[in-house]
Design a protein around this motif. Structure first.
Motif, PDB file in Angstrom:
ATOM      1  N   GLY A   4     -13.750 -14.384 -10.430  1.00  0.00           N
ATOM      2  CA  GLY A   4     -14.239 -15.704 -10.050  1.00  0.00           C
ATOM      3  C   GLY A   4     -13.641 -16.222  -8.765  1.00  0.00           C
ATOM      4  N   ILE A   5     -13.479 -17.533  -8.704  1.00  0.00           N
ATOM      5  CA  ILE A   5     -12.977 -18.163  -7.483  1.00  0.00           C
ATOM      6  C   ILE A   5     -11.520 -17.803  -7.225  1.00  0.00           C
ATOM      7  CG2 ILE A   5     -12.327 -20.308  -8.639  1.00  0.00           C
ATOM      8  CD1 ILE A   5     -13.139 -21.797  -6.083  1.00  0.00           C
ATOM      9  N   LEU A   6     -10.748 -17.532  -8.278  1.00  0.00           N
ATOM     10  CA  LEU A   6      -9.359 -17.087  -8.067  1.00  0.00           C
ATOM     11  C   LEU A   6      -9.344 -15.788  -7.284  1.00  0.00           C
ATOM     12  CD1 LEU A   6      -6.305 -17.203  -8.510  1.00  0.00           C
ATOM     13  CD2 LEU A   6      -6.662 -16.096 -10.725  1.00  0.00           C
ATOM     14  N   ARG A   7     -10.184 -14.853  -7.672  1.00  0.00           N
ATOM     15  CA  ARG A   7     -10.266 -13.584  -6.951  1.00  0.00           C
ATOM     16  C   ARG A   7     -10.683 -13.820  -5.505  1.00  0.00           C
ATOM     17  NH1 ARG A   7     -15.000 -10.607  -9.163  1.00  0.00           N
ATOM     18  NH2 ARG A   7     -16.017 -12.193  -7.879  1.00  0.00           N
ATOM     19  N   ASP A   8     -11.679 -14.667  -5.301  1.00  0.00           N
ATOM     20  CA  ASP A   8     -12.164 -14.921  -3.940  1.00  0.00           C
ATOM     21  C   ASP A   8     -11.089 -15.594  -3.085  1.00  0.00           C
ATOM     22  OD1 ASP A   8     -14.558 -13.861  -4.785  1.00  0.00           O
ATOM     23  OD2 ASP A   8     -15.522 -15.797  -5.132  1.00  0.00           O
ATOM     24  N   LEU A   9     -10.346 -16.529  -3.674  1.00  0.00           N
ATOM     25  CA  LEU A   9      -9.266 -17.192  -2.945  1.00  0.00           C
ATOM     26  C   LEU A   9      -8.188 -16.199  -2.521  1.00  0.00           C
ATOM     27  CD1 LEU A   9      -8.711 -20.468  -5.013  1.00  0.00           C
ATOM     28  CD2 LEU A   9      -9.314 -20.375  -2.588  1.00  0.00           C
ATOM     29  N   LEU A  10      -7.747 -15.359  -3.465  1.00  0.00           N
ATOM     30  CA  LEU A  10      -6.680 -14.410  -3.169  1.00  0.00           C
ATOM     31  C   LEU A  10      -7.128 -13.369  -2.150  1.00  0.00           C
ATOM     32  CD1 LEU A  10      -5.155 -13.854  -6.736  1.00  0.00           C
ATOM     33  CD2 LEU A  10      -4.343 -15.379  -4.918  1.00  0.00           C
ATOM     34  N   LEU A  11      -8.357 -12.908  -2.276  1.00  0.00           N
ATOM     35  CA  LEU A  11      -8.873 -11.929  -1.307  1.00  0.00           C
ATOM     36  C   LEU A  11      -8.947 -12.531   0.085  1.00  0.00           C
ATOM     37  CD1 LEU A  11     -11.734 -10.181  -3.333  1.00  0.00           C
ATOM     38  CD2 LEU A  11      -9.597  -9.143  -2.557  1.00  0.00           C
ATOM     39  N   ALA A  12      -9.407 -13.771   0.177  1.00  0.00           N
ATOM     40  CA  ALA A  12      -9.509 -14.422   1.482  1.00  0.00           C
ATOM     41  C   ALA A  12      -8.130 -14.650   2.097  1.00  0.00           C
ATOM     42  CB  ALA A  12     -10.255 -15.748   1.340  1.00  0.00           C
ATOM     43  N   LEU A  13      -7.168 -15.048   1.273  1.00  0.00           N
ATOM     44  CA  LEU A  13      -5.808 -15.246   1.783  1.00  0.00           C
ATOM     45  C   LEU A  13      -5.194 -13.927   2.232  1.00  0.00           C
ATOM     46  CD1 LEU A  13      -4.476 -17.790  -0.873  1.00  0.00           C
ATOM     47  CD2 LEU A  13      -4.894 -18.269   1.546  1.00  0.00           C
ATOM     48  N   ALA A  14      -5.472 -12.851   1.473  1.00  0.00           N
ATOM     49  CA  ALA A  14      -4.914 -11.538   1.814  1.00  0.00           C
ATOM     50  C   ALA A  14      -5.481 -11.004   3.127  1.00  0.00           C
ATOM     51  CB  ALA A  14      -5.181 -10.545   0.688  1.00  0.00           C
ATOM     52  N   LYS A  29       0.835  -1.209   0.000  1.00  0.00           N
ATOM     53  CA  LYS A  29       0.000   0.000   0.000  1.00  0.00           C
ATOM     54  C   LYS A  29       0.867   1.256   0.000  1.00  0.00           C
ATOM     55  CE  LYS A  29      -3.865   2.239   2.337  1.00  0.00           C
ATOM     56  NZ  LYS A  29      -4.883   2.137   3.423  1.00  0.00           N
ATOM     57  N   HIS A  30       1.957   1.241   0.760  1.00  0.00           N
ATOM     58  CA  HIS A  30       2.837   2.410   0.838  1.00  0.00           C
ATOM     59  C   HIS A  30       3.540   2.667  -0.489  1.00  0.00           C
ATOM     60  CE1 HIS A  30       6.717   4.443   1.662  1.00  0.00           C
ATOM     61  NE2 HIS A  30       5.999   5.164   2.520  1.00  0.00           N
ATOM     62  N   ASN A  31       4.051   1.604  -1.098  1.00  0.00           N
ATOM     63  CA  ASN A  31       4.856   1.766  -2.316  1.00  0.00           C
ATOM     64  C   ASN A  31       4.022   2.048  -3.560  1.00  0.00           C
ATOM     65  OD1 ASN A  31       7.107   1.311  -0.769  1.00  0.00           O
ATOM     66  ND2 ASN A  31       7.612  -0.669  -1.647  1.00  0.00           N
ATOM     67  N   PHE A  32       2.817   1.463  -3.620  1.00  0.00           N
ATOM     68  CA  PHE A  32       2.024   1.560  -4.842  1.00  0.00           C
ATOM     69  C   PHE A  32       0.740   2.379  -4.666  1.00  0.00           C
ATOM     70  CE2 PHE A  32       4.229  -2.635  -4.910  1.00  0.00           C
ATOM     71  CZ  PHE A  32       5.213  -2.278  -5.821  1.00  0.00           C
ATOM     72  N   GLN A  33       0.555   2.906  -3.457  1.00  0.00           N
ATOM     73  CA  GLN A  33      -0.576   3.795  -3.179  1.00  0.00           C
ATOM     74  C   GLN A  33      -1.922   3.149  -3.467  1.00  0.00           C
ATOM     75  OE1 GLN A  33      -0.032   7.040  -1.709  1.00  0.00           O
ATOM     76  NE2 GLN A  33       1.872   5.878  -1.440  1.00  0.00           N
ATOM     77  N   VAL A  34      -2.016   1.860  -3.220  1.00  0.00           N
ATOM     78  CA  VAL A  34      -3.279   1.143  -3.388  1.00  0.00           C
ATOM     79  C   VAL A  34      -3.208  -0.131  -2.559  1.00  0.00           C
ATOM     80  CG1 VAL A  34      -2.455  -0.137  -5.414  1.00  0.00           C
ATOM     81  CG2 VAL A  34      -4.912   0.206  -5.082  1.00  0.00           C
ATOM     82  N   ASP A  35      -4.342  -0.545  -2.026  1.00  0.00           N
ATOM     83  CA  ASP A  35      -4.384  -1.813  -1.307  1.00  0.00           C
ATOM     84  C   ASP A  35      -4.225  -2.965  -2.293  1.00  0.00           C
ATOM     85  OD1 ASP A  35      -4.737  -1.020   1.377  1.00  0.00           O
ATOM     86  OD2 ASP A  35      -6.855  -0.598   1.003  1.00  0.00           O
ATOM     87  N   ALA A  36      -3.511  -3.992  -1.869  1.00  0.00           N
ATOM     88  CA  ALA A  36      -3.383  -5.173  -2.720  1.00  0.00           C
ATOM     89  C   ALA A  36      -4.755  -5.763  -3.035  1.00  0.00           C
ATOM     90  CB  ALA A  36      -2.501  -6.215  -2.028  1.00  0.00           C
ATOM     91  N   ALA A  37      -5.671  -5.670  -2.077  1.00  0.00           N
ATOM     92  CA  ALA A  37      -7.023  -6.206  -2.302  1.00  0.00           C
ATOM     93  C   ALA A  37      -7.702  -5.532  -3.482  1.00  0.00           C
ATOM     94  CB  ALA A  37      -7.861  -6.052  -1.039  1.00  0.00           C
ATOM     95  N   GLU A  38      -7.464  -4.242  -3.654  1.00  0.00           N
ATOM     96  CA  GLU A  38      -8.072  -3.533  -4.778  1.00  0.00           C
ATOM     97  C   GLU A  38      -7.500  -4.014  -6.106  1.00  0.00           C
ATOM     98  OE1 GLU A  38     -10.690  -1.523  -4.595  1.00  0.00           O
ATOM     99  OE2 GLU A  38     -10.670  -2.061  -2.461  1.00  0.00           O
ATOM    100  N   ASP A  39      -6.206  -4.278  -6.130  1.00  0.00           N
ATOM    101  CA  ASP A  39      -5.603  -4.811  -7.351  1.00  0.00           C
ATOM    102  C   ASP A  39      -6.103  -6.227  -7.627  1.00  0.00           C
ATOM    103  OD1 ASP A  39      -4.202  -2.583  -8.110  1.00  0.00           O
ATOM    104  OD2 ASP A  39      -2.319  -3.192  -7.156  1.00  0.00           O
ATOM    105  N   ILE A  40      -6.276  -7.011  -6.573  1.00  0.00           N
ATOM    106  CA  ILE A  40      -6.816  -8.360  -6.755  1.00  0.00           C
ATOM    107  C   ILE A  40      -8.219  -8.288  -7.362  1.00  0.00           C
ATOM    108  CG2 ILE A  40      -7.634 -10.427  -5.549  1.00  0.00           C
ATOM    109  CD1 ILE A  40      -5.333  -9.977  -3.527  1.00  0.00           C
ATOM    110  N   LYS A  41      -9.045  -7.382  -6.854  1.00  0.00           N
ATOM    111  CA  LYS A  41     -10.414  -7.239  -7.366  1.00  0.00           C
ATOM    112  C   LYS A  41     -10.434  -6.816  -8.827  1.00  0.00           C
ATOM    113  CE  LYS A  41     -12.394  -5.966  -2.874  1.00  0.00           C
ATOM    114  NZ  LYS A  41     -12.980  -4.849  -2.070  1.00  0.00           N
ATOM    115  N   SER A  42      -9.507  -5.938  -9.201  1.00  0.00           N
ATOM    116  CA  SER A  42      -9.539  -5.403 -10.562  1.00  0.00           C
ATOM    117  C   SER A  42      -8.838  -6.308 -11.578  1.00  0.00           C
ATOM    118  CB  SER A  42      -8.886  -4.012 -10.599  1.00  0.00           C
ATOM    119  OG  SER A  42      -7.504  -4.084 -10.281  1.00  0.00           O
ATOM    120  N   GLU A  43      -7.908  -7.160 -11.115  1.00  0.00           N
ATOM    121  CA  GLU A  43      -7.100  -7.933 -12.046  1.00  0.00           C
ATOM    122  C   GLU A  43      -7.470  -9.409 -12.122  1.00  0.00           C
ATOM    123  OE1 GLU A  43      -5.019  -6.512 -14.051  1.00  0.00           O
ATOM    124  OE2 GLU A  43      -5.209  -4.518 -13.131  1.00  0.00           O
TER     125      GLU A  43
END
Length: 345
Positions: free
Chosen positions: A173-183, A156-170
């Motif tokens: 499906g279930i891949l997004r849900d898995l990564l969000l839950a792990l994060a 978040k500090h280096n890229f000025q965005v939460d990783a969760a937001e990048d996961i949601k946008s990139e």
């Protein structure tokens, strides 16, 4: 704690017997790094040696690597600070100016704090390389909770965005849900109490989660349960159904979702073997995947690289050290071999 009879009772016996051979399971030992704290450490002497290595007409690559691959990550950070205090210059930038190619990349990775390296790799996986189901899952699923929290804070500090937001946008499906839950880092901690009823419930839920709109069950079980519980679920699922859970995953899911779930199951079953497989794959490509080799060898060098080496030798019949010698070319070869440390006969 209650123990059901019948099949679950038998699985308890099997589990007790399986633990008798614990000393022979490399995955049981989680702190077997190849890189230890250098006992005769002197930041000032190391700074002096590095200055000499880059000050002459020719860069002394051997001296640079000898210092950086024989010091712990904490000691390397102390060297960086001592270098700045003495020269008013940044060690990382000074070495970047003196080096190039893969050797420069590995030196940068060695000098970066672990969270910064992970954040950079996670960002690249999500935004550029199309490897979210591989690299992003590796980072989110294999780091300890404190390591993951620090990585996400740096992200978040280096890229000025939460990783969760990048996961949601990139991802989707279930891949997004898995990564969000792990994060979110919400995995249950192991309490030492075995809940056989919950294991039976999870197995039944996964058996029934084969139709549409059942992805949430897979995400919940794979990302919320503690690893010890999940190993039990994976083993008992096979005993109940006659086939491994991975067979169900391959039949039920496709594409990135299938790859992500299989990777996660591999992490759960045996993390050193998971990394051994990834290293082998990186070495089998026409041109070795240097980024994967660097990331894994550096990130695991102080935790379980000895276990990874043992799993590699056992599965592929050849040592990781010899495999690196045969496949890797160029200046970074000696650095990767130094991190691997030694041959396994």
């Amino acid at each position: 704690m209650s123990v059901t009879h019948g099949k679950m009772g038998l699985s308890l016996t099997q589990e007790i017997l399986s633990h008798l051979g614990l000393a022979n399971k490399t995955a049981a030992w989680g702190t077997l790094g190849t890189l230890r704290t250098f006992l005769s450490f002197s930041a000032d002497k190391d700074v002096q040696r590095l200055l000499k290595a880059i000050a002459g007409q020719g860069v002394d690559r051997i001296a640079i690597l000898d210092v950086l691959t024989n010091r712990s990550r904490e000691q390397r950070q102390l060297i960086s600070r001592a270098f700045h205090e003495r020269t008013q210059q940044d060690l990382l930038k000074s070495l970047q100016a003196a080096l190039s190619g893969n050797l420069e990349r590995i030196v940068v990775a060695l000098l970066q704090p672990a969270a910064h390296l992970d954040a950079r790799e996670l960002r690249t996986a999500l935004k550029g390389s199309g490897s979210a189901e591989d690299v992003a899952l590796e980072i989110l699923a294999t780091r300890t909770p404190p390591q993951l929290q620090e990585c996400l804070a740096v992200y978040k500090h280096n890229f000025q965005v939460d990783a969760a937001e990048d996961i949601k946008s990139e991802t989707r499906g279930i891949l997004r849900d898995l990564l969000l839950a792990l994060a979110k880092g919400g995995r249950e901690a192991y309490t030492g109490i075995i809940d056989y009823n919950l294991a039976a419930q999870d197995i039944q839920a996964l058996k029934q989660a084969e139709g549409p709109s059942t992805e949430r069950t897979w995400v919940l079980v794979f990302t919320q349960r503690n690893p010890e519980h999940l190993v039990r679920v994976l083993n008992q699922y096979q005993w109940y159904t006659g086939h491994e859970l991975e067979k169900t995953v391959r039949a039920r899911f496709h594409g990135a979702a299938c790859v992500a779930l299989l990777n996660l199951a591999s992490v759960i079953r045996n993390t050193p073997l998971y990394f051994a497989d990834k290293l082998h794959q990186a070495l089998q490509e026409t041109e070795p995947n240097y980024q994967a080799l660097m990331r894994i060898l550096i990130s695991r060098s102080e935790t379980d690289l000895l276990s990874i080496r043992a799993e590699f030798r056992k599965k592929f019949g050849k040592s990781l050290y010899s495999s690196l010698q045969d496949a890797v070319k160029g200046d970074c070869r000696s650095a990767l071999l130094a991190l691997c440390r030694a041959e396994d006969l």
